[in-house]
Design an enzyme around this catalytic site. Structure first.
Site, PDB file in Angstrom:
ATOM      1  N   ASP A  10      -4.787  -3.307   5.106  1.00 60.21           N
ATOM      2  CA  ASP A  10      -5.248  -2.828   6.405  1.00 60.21           C
ATOM      3  C   ASP A  10      -6.765  -2.877   6.571  1.00 60.21           C
ATOM      4  O   ASP A  10      -7.274  -2.764   7.675  1.00 60.21           O
ATOM      5  CB  ASP A  10      -4.753  -1.403   6.671  1.00 60.21           C
ATOM      6  CG  ASP A  10      -5.189  -0.426   5.591  1.00 60.21           C
ATOM      7  OD1 ASP A  10      -5.981  -0.826   4.707  1.00 60.21           O
ATOM      8  OD2 ASP A  10      -4.735   0.731   5.619  1.00 60.21           O
ATOM      9  N   ASP A  42      -9.329  -6.179   2.398  1.00 58.03           N
ATOM     10  CA  ASP A  42      -8.001  -6.666   2.037  1.00 58.03           C
ATOM     11  C   ASP A  42      -7.790  -8.119   2.454  1.00 58.03           C
ATOM     12  O   ASP A  42      -6.810  -8.744   2.046  1.00 58.03           O
ATOM     13  CB  ASP A  42      -6.913  -5.803   2.698  1.00 58.03           C
ATOM     14  CG  ASP A  42      -6.812  -4.421   2.090  1.00 58.03           C
ATOM     15  OD1 ASP A  42      -7.121  -4.293   0.891  1.00 58.03           O
ATOM     16  OD2 ASP A  42      -6.441  -3.472   2.802  1.00 58.03           O
ATOM     17  N   ASP A  56       0.847  -1.185   0.000  1.00 54.08           N
ATOM     18  CA  ASP A  56       0.000   0.000   0.000  1.00 54.08           C
ATOM     19  C   ASP A  56       0.885   1.238   0.000  1.00 54.08           C
ATOM     20  O   ASP A  56       2.018   1.188   0.491  1.00 54.08           O
ATOM     21  CB  ASP A  56      -0.875   0.034   1.258  1.00 54.08           C
ATOM     22  CG  ASP A  56      -2.149  -0.774   1.091  1.00 54.08           C
ATOM     23  OD1 ASP A  56      -2.559  -0.985  -0.051  1.00 54.08           O
ATOM     24  OD2 ASP A  56      -2.719  -1.188   2.108  1.00 54.08           O
TER      25      ASP A  56
END
Length: 889
Positions: A613, A617, A326
């Site tokens: 997170d 996901d 990310d």
């Protein structure tokens, strides 16, 4: 039956005000009274049970058999030594298992889920285990429910209760509901939320009515017991290796008895020899040593902010070739700051510090919508919630529009939570005598839902020109690595359903915010590339923003290496997999795209690490070979689905974890090769003496001493070897790579053969010194003990020195350094001291059938013991010379 009471009655029963929650003092008193909010742990095994569990092993059975035989033939001293070794081995196992339990408990505490509670009038994040009856718990999507709650507030709240009911479809919750039924199933109690269930949508608040074993899930836990141990792939490999060595040992024992029978030797004596060979074939300490190395490695990783939840992750880390990360918080600082606000044809710079005044009404309306359409809080300089939303609330503070004041004036009555597919969030707030929808999100999606734009404080139809102006401004901000969010509104005279909110909107403007890259990330990315690992950025941000940051960090070289979610959708799975190596940035992606990206890389033979997170996901974290959850911003769901948790949400920590994972595996491999080389030396010594009809230079008790005492300390020290930076200059290890790849098998065979030959040589020297040879008959007992002592010391000391050669496959010990692993240096000194003690202290020398050597003999045995190390150093010299020539050529 809390579901039969109103929210007000429940609050009254617990003496708590929902606006302020419990005081810290009251919460502490209730925690002491009710205990921690945890389910009861399963009963631990007693020390006696742990001890006897250590005896369930093939090697132990062989040793116990040897003890019985030595007792029957009157060799009581040998029997005592063998039984002492068995006892010591079991005690060491018990100690290590106890330490492992403690280490796991410590890691579980570090990875404990968090809960939002209102205490002392503020929303605080605490460990779920500290929640007490009467706590006001704040719920949002992605969090597990920490206790049984009577809901007091709910907005589009849905909870997935399969952990309790078995029903996978989320249940709608309504805090206003009450029921009169005396008995009602948990799945039908819509005004309740239960421990260990998951919030999938919306938000809410509840008062804790049951904690720990007093919860619904606690009642189930009372009748369930789980006792299962999963072996990691490495442990399975070791178990297989141990079994194979055990069977080989038994086969060799049988062969020796047959040889002895045909050679007409003393069968009792040869039975003891066969047992000594069986002992020599099996590295007794290997399972315990590997367990120690793994436990120490995992503990060390926790110190660098990487909590390993599953031991196979340590092994897999060494093979990672793709790190999908990310952007926000992992590659960047996760400290979003609004730098610009834009209303039609007017750009306003937001001051970095201090306060400002919004002169234009359009700007005030923009900031107001951003603040009201947010679930974040910011009080006393501390924020809770999504960093982007915190930045918007801070923006309101700067322009004298604090969230508390606005929410008091414009109460929220409904909402439509953020969704990763829509990329929008909407709230419905009171506005005068009516209501107003406030919507924020991706500007392109916002423009699709809008029909008007606010221009000079007047709503006008959204023309192509205005639309193009907003998109052009957003593009320009994105190219400057700013994250762009738009805001819009809609006035209404009634309460709208969520489905009605996001249509016919009026666009107000944009905010451009930045989350600067972490300082250490650029270096970590360069290090990952040198290690043959490809870093990849995956983000929901605009493609231009993502590409600009990726190029700044060194992830991408050009904008052409980026692809958007829409472009991925236009490709077939096969086409996308074929092109996957062309891309380093994946922008505007959904959770489904993340799974697709992981699978595409895996289809090309890569071992993939994926960070995440959010709730959505979880599938990609499960799909990846290493799922990495964020410890700070991560939801309980993402942490539950992951193999590893970063307590600092930092990309550099992933790279350090990969380095540590490589080093742990490398150290385990060094330990295995070292122990096998040592044991091969013992096998060569005993087997050669039997086959050639020579006296056997080693007794079973001597071999046991060397295997369990003299070998164990250097092996553990090799297991914690610091390694070198060159480990991150090599490509990732192939997952199915053998322990013996890369010349390791050759080193084990060469080292073992040399140790065995030199042990026999020392034995022969001891006999020849007094005119006897290995084939001589009627060798005096004293002389035989002297020769056996020479062999015993050479075997032990050569193994100690050979540990130095195992530290690096190509670098000389002089390059590596004698004192860079002080544990190994200490282990060698300790081993030499113990060996000296055995042959010099009378009761020990009598027990092991050895005696003291002269200074001249010590010189001889030390010189012989140095030969395997010297040969290894010579081979390394030629390897380095060959590499230098190839490099020069």
């Amino acid at each position: 039956m809390w579901y039969t009471k109103t929210a007000a009655e429940v609050l009254n029963d617990f003496h708590v005000d929902p606006r302020s929650g419990l005081s810290s003092e009251e919460a502490g008193a209730r925690l002491e009274k009710h205990g921690e909010n945890k389910l009861k742990d399963k009963p631990r095994k007693s020390l006696a049970a742990l001890f006897f569990a250590q005896l369930k092993d093939l090697l132990i059975y062989v040793l116990l058999g040897a003890a019985v035989i030595t007792l029957l033939i009157g060799e009581y001293t040998d029997a005592v030594i063998i039984l002492s070794v068995v006892f010591l081995n079991a005690v060491i196992g018990v100690i290590q298992e106890h330490k492992a339990e403690k280490a796991i408990e410590a890691l579980q505490r570090m990875a404990a889920p968090k809960s939002l509670v209102r205490r002392d009038g503020e929303v605080k994040e605490i460990e779920s285990g500290k929640v007490v009856p009467g706590d006001i718990v704040v719920l949002d999507a992605g969090r597990y429910i920490p206790a049984d709650l009577r809901l007091i507030e709910s907005a589009n709240l849905q909870i997935e209760e399969s952990a309790l009911t078995g029903e996978s479809i989320p249940s709608d919750k309504d805090a206003r509901a009450t029921f009169n039924e005396a008995k009602m199933s948990a799945g039908d109690q819509s005004n309740m939320a239960f421990m260990s269930t998951l919030v999938t949508n919306g938000r809410g608040e509840g008062v804790a009515v049951g904690t720990g074993m007093a919860t619904e899930i606690g009642k189930i836990a009372e009748v369930l017991e789980e006792d299962r141990t999963d072996l990691t792939p490495l442990q399975q490999k070791l178990a297989g290796l141990g079994k194979m060595l055990g069977y080989i040992a038994v086969a060799i024992c049988a062969a020796i008895i047959m040889i002895a029978f045909f050679q007409k030797r003393n069968l009792i004596e040869m039975l003891l020899t066969a047992i000594s060979l069986a002992v020599a074939a099996i590295p007794e300490g290997l399972p315990a040593i590997v367990a120690i190395v793994l436990a120490l490695g995992v503990t060390k990783m926790s110190r660098i902010h990487a909590i390993v939840k599953r031991l196979p992750a340590v092994e897999t880390l060494g093979s990672v070739s793709i790190i999908c990360s990310d952007k926000t918080g992992t590659l960047t600082q996760n400290k979003m700051t609004v730098q610009h606000v834009y209303t039609y044809r007017h750009l306003e710079n937001v001051p970095a510090d201090g306060t400002a005044t919004a002169d234009k009404k359009n700007e005030r309306e923009l900031i107001k919508s951003f603040v009201l359409c947010s679930d974040a809080t910011f009080e006393n300089g501390e924020g809770t919630g999504d960093p982007t939303e915190i930045a918007l609330v801070v923006l309101g503070e700067k322009y004298h529009m604090p969230r508390k004041k606005l929410e008091t004036e414009h109460e929220r009555v409904a909402e439509k939570p953020f969704d990763s597919d829509r990329k929008l969030m909407s709230t419905l707030n009171r506005e005068g005598s009516g209501y107003r929808v406030h919507t924020k999100g991706a500007i392109d999606n916002l423009l699709k839902a809008a029909t008007h734009a606010l221009v000079d404080n007047t709503p006008v139809p959204l023309t192509k020109e205005i639309r193009a102006d907003y998109l052009r401004t957003a593009e320009e901000m994105s190219q400057r690595t700013l994250r762009v969010l738009g805001a819009a509104y809609k006035d209404t005279d009634r309460i709208l359903s969520p489905a009605e909110m996001e249509s016919g909107l009026t666009v107000i403007g944009l905010a451009g915010m930045i989350d600067p890259p972490r300082f250490e990330v650029k270096g970590a990315i360069a290090e990952a590339k040198r290690a043959g690992i490809t870093p990849v950025m995956i983000t929901g941000d605009h493609r231009d923003t993502a590409a600009a940051i990726a190029m700044e960090l060194g992830i991408a070289e050009s904008p052409e290496q980026s692809i958007s979610g829409n472009e991925i959708d236009s490709l077939s799975n096969v086409a996308f997999s074929d092109r996957i190596h062309n891309y380093r940035v994946f922008a505007r992606v959904s959770p489904e795209h993340k799974v697709q990206i992981v699978k595409a890389f895996q289809s090309r033979g890569h071992i993939v690490s994926m960070t995440g997170d959010g709730v959505n996901d979880a599938p990609s974290l499960k799909t990846a070979d290493i799922g990495v959850a964020m410890g700070i911003t991560g939801t309980d769901v993402s942490k539950g689905a992951s193999d590893m948790i970063l307590t600092d949400d930092n990309f550099a920590t992933i790279v350090r974890a990969v380095e540590e994972g490589r080093n742990i595996y490398n150290n385990i491999r060094k330990t295995i090769i070292f122990l096998l080389a040592c044991n091969l030396g013992e096998i060569v010594t005993v087997l050669a003496s039997v086959v050639f009809f020579w006296p056997v230079p080693l007794l079973p008790t001597q071999i046991l001493w060397i295997n369990l005492i003299t070998d164990t300390f250097p092996a553990i020290a090799l297991g914690v070897d610091p390694g070198g930076k060159e480990i991150m200059k090599k490509p990732p290890r192939a997952p199915k790579e053998s322990f013996f790849a890369g010349g390791a098998g050759f080193r084990a065979v060469l080292g073992g053969t040399l140790i065995g030959v030199l042990t026999l040589s020392a034995f022969f020297l001891g006999l020849n010194e007094h005119g006897y040879g290995p084939g001589s008959k009627d060798i005096p007992t004293g002389l035989l003990i002297y020769a056996e002592t020479m062999a015993f010391v050479v075997l032990a000391v050569s193994q100690l020195f050979y540990a130095l050669a195992m530290r690096n496959a190509t670098q000389s010990i002089f390059q590596v350094g004698f004192f860079t692993n002080i544990y190994l240096t200490g282990a060698i000194v300790l081993g030499m001291a113990l060996q000296f003690a055995v042959i010099s202290i009378p009761f020990l020398s009598d027990a092991f059938h050895v005696h003291m050597l002269s200074p001249r003999d010590w010189v001889i045995v030390v010189l012989l013991a140095l030969v395997p190390l010297a040969v290894s150093e010579l081979i390394k010299f030629f390897i380095r010379r060959g590499k230098d020539r190839n490099g020069a050529g």
